[in-house]
Motif scaffolding. Structure first.
Motif, PDB file in Angstrom:
ATOM      1  N   ILE A   9      74.694  49.526  77.123  1.00 22.83           N
ATOM      2  CA  ILE A   9      73.841  50.235  76.168  1.00 22.83           C
ATOM      3  C   ILE A   9      72.846  51.124  76.908  1.00 22.83           C
ATOM      4  CG2 ILE A   9      71.988  49.939  74.476  1.00 22.83           C
ATOM      5  CD1 ILE A   9      73.468  47.529  73.384  1.00 22.83           C
ATOM      6  N   ILE A  10      72.242  50.581  77.970  1.00 27.30           N
ATOM      7  CA  ILE A  10      71.301  51.369  78.772  1.00 27.30           C
ATOM      8  C   ILE A  10      72.011  52.567  79.396  1.00 27.30           C
ATOM      9  CG2 ILE A  10      69.855  51.345  80.836  1.00 27.30           C
ATOM     10  CD1 ILE A  10      69.223  48.409  80.194  1.00 27.30           C
ATOM     11  N   CYS A  13      72.626  55.185  76.773  1.00 29.83           N
ATOM     12  CA  CYS A  13      71.372  55.871  76.425  1.00 29.83           C
ATOM     13  C   CYS A  13      71.022  56.932  77.460  1.00 29.83           C
ATOM     14  CB  CYS A  13      70.241  54.863  76.288  1.00 29.83           C
ATOM     15  SG  CYS A  13      70.337  53.806  74.822  1.00 29.83           S
ATOM     16  N   ALA A  16      73.375  59.810  77.085  1.00 31.15           N
ATOM     17  CA  ALA A  16      73.020  60.615  75.916  1.00 31.15           C
ATOM     18  C   ALA A  16      71.852  61.548  76.226  1.00 31.15           C
ATOM     19  CB  ALA A  16      72.669  59.707  74.740  1.00 31.15           C
ATOM     20  N   ALA A  17      70.863  61.051  76.962  1.00 25.43           N
ATOM     21  CA  ALA A  17      69.714  61.879  77.332  1.00 25.43           C
ATOM     22  C   ALA A  17      70.140  63.011  78.265  1.00 25.43           C
ATOM     23  CB  ALA A  17      68.648  61.017  78.002  1.00 25.43           C
ATOM     24  N   LEU A 213      70.852  55.040  67.807  1.00 25.36           N
ATOM     25  CA  LEU A 213      70.166  54.739  69.061  1.00 25.36           C
ATOM     26  C   LEU A 213      70.370  55.860  70.079  1.00 25.36           C
ATOM     27  CD1 LEU A 213      68.633  52.791  70.933  1.00 25.36           C
ATOM     28  CD2 LEU A 213      70.845  51.743  71.486  1.00 25.36           C
ATOM     29  N   LEU A 214      71.612  56.283  70.260  1.00 26.40           N
ATOM     30  CA  LEU A 214      71.901  57.322  71.247  1.00 26.40           C
ATOM     31  C   LEU A 214      71.305  58.666  70.843  1.00 26.40           C
ATOM     32  CD1 LEU A 214      75.616  56.539  72.206  1.00 26.40           C
ATOM     33  CD2 LEU A 214      73.499  55.672  73.209  1.00 26.40           C
ATOM     34  N   PHE A 217      67.770  59.261  72.223  1.00 32.70           N
ATOM     35  CA  PHE A 217      67.734  59.668  73.625  1.00 32.70           C
ATOM     36  C   PHE A 217      68.290  61.079  73.798  1.00 32.70           C
ATOM     37  CE2 PHE A 217      67.191  55.159  73.936  1.00 32.70           C
ATOM     38  CZ  PHE A 217      66.403  54.976  75.056  1.00 32.70           C
ATOM     39  N   ASN A 218      69.318  61.417  73.017  1.00 33.10           N
ATOM     40  CA  ASN A 218      69.876  62.768  73.081  1.00 33.10           C
ATOM     41  C   ASN A 218      68.847  63.796  72.641  1.00 33.10           C
ATOM     42  OD1 ASN A 218      71.857  65.020  71.536  1.00 33.10           O
ATOM     43  ND2 ASN A 218      72.665  64.201  73.465  1.00 33.10           N
TER      44      ASN A 218
END
Length: 259
Positions: A9-10, A13, A16-17, A213-214, A217-218
């Motif tokens: 998950i990390i 994320c 995605a960022a 969630l993603l 960060f995106n």
């Protein structure tokens, strides 16, 4: 949300960022996020990966577009006109996508990308300054047809590098510097992503919890990327453009001959 480890998950994320930052500067963020999703959710059907990616991407492109709109010299009316044409083109491309083999398209796209890289390398002034001469009605219509319908059709049919192609097409056809072209491309991307997401949502192929969630960060990455492009200028965007083009060629070559 699928059963995914905390470490993955990390990783997703962060991917995605980073994808949001790349996409906001010059396009091509899907080059990073799509493989990450395929790795992070290996049991999911490809349609769920594509649908989730679109749900993430539309948030990031919207954030980048708003950031650009506030500070970049952007013709919003023209951007929306191109975006509506791209929306229609993407729907048409998606309609034909099932009958087209990506194995046939990959070599063609690689040749085009290599030509683009050569052009940018051997034309150092491309996209760093606005060329002389007015933008004629013919050029605007060509942009609507090629950057709108054409790029939208490609996005629906195949996809990789659409944002990068949009930046190049807008810069060449409408005499835009690369920062303005990137800003305009984000508005067009919002239109195409919205149409695609609506279809995926209708089909029920979006992992909404993971996408939510993603998307956060995106969005952070996209807004940071837009600010960086505005601050650093066209020369910086040109460097990122070359990096993304080379990376996309390498990715397509890997998929075609190694994977």
């Amino acid at each position: 949300m699928p059963d995914i480890s905390l470490t993955m998950i990390i990783t997703l994320c962060l991917a995605a960022a980073a994808a949001g930052w790349i996409d906001a500067v010059v396009g091509g963020g899907g080059l990073l996020l799509l493989p990450a999703l395929l790795l992070g959710v290996p049991g999911a059907h490809p349609s769920y990966v594509l649908g989730t990616n679109k749900a993430v991407a539309i948030v990031g492109t919207s954030g980048a577009a708003i950031t650009y709109l506030r500070k970049a010299p952007l013709d919003l009316r023209l951007a929306v006109r191109i975006g509506m044409a791209a929306l229609a083109g993407s729907m048409l491309g998606a309609f034909f996508a099932g009958g087209i083999s990506s194995e046939v398209l990959r070599p063609v796209i690689m040749v085009v990308l290599l030509a683009v890289a050569a052009f940018v390398i051997f034309r150092p002034s491309f996209g760093t300054a606005v060329p002389g001469g007015p933008v004629t009605r013919k050029r605007i219509l060509a942009a609507i047809a090629l950057a709108g319908l054409g790029m939208g059709f490609y996005d629906g049919l195949f996809g990789p590098g659409t944002g990068t192609f949009l930046v190049l097409a807008l810069s060449a056809l409408l005499h835009m510097d690369l920062v303005t072209a990137s800003a305009t491309a984000k508005v067009v991307n919002v239109c195409t992503n919205g149409g695609a997401l609506a279809m995926f949502a209708y089909q029920g192929t979006v992992l909404w919890q993971l996408a939510g969630l993603l998307a956060l960060f995106n969005l952070i990455g996209s807004m940071a990327g837009a600010r960086t492009a505005l601050k650093k200028g066209s020369g910086f965007v040109r460097g990122v453009l070359l990096t993304v083009v080379v990376s996309l060629v390498a990715k397509l070559a890997f998929d075609q001959w190694i994977a």
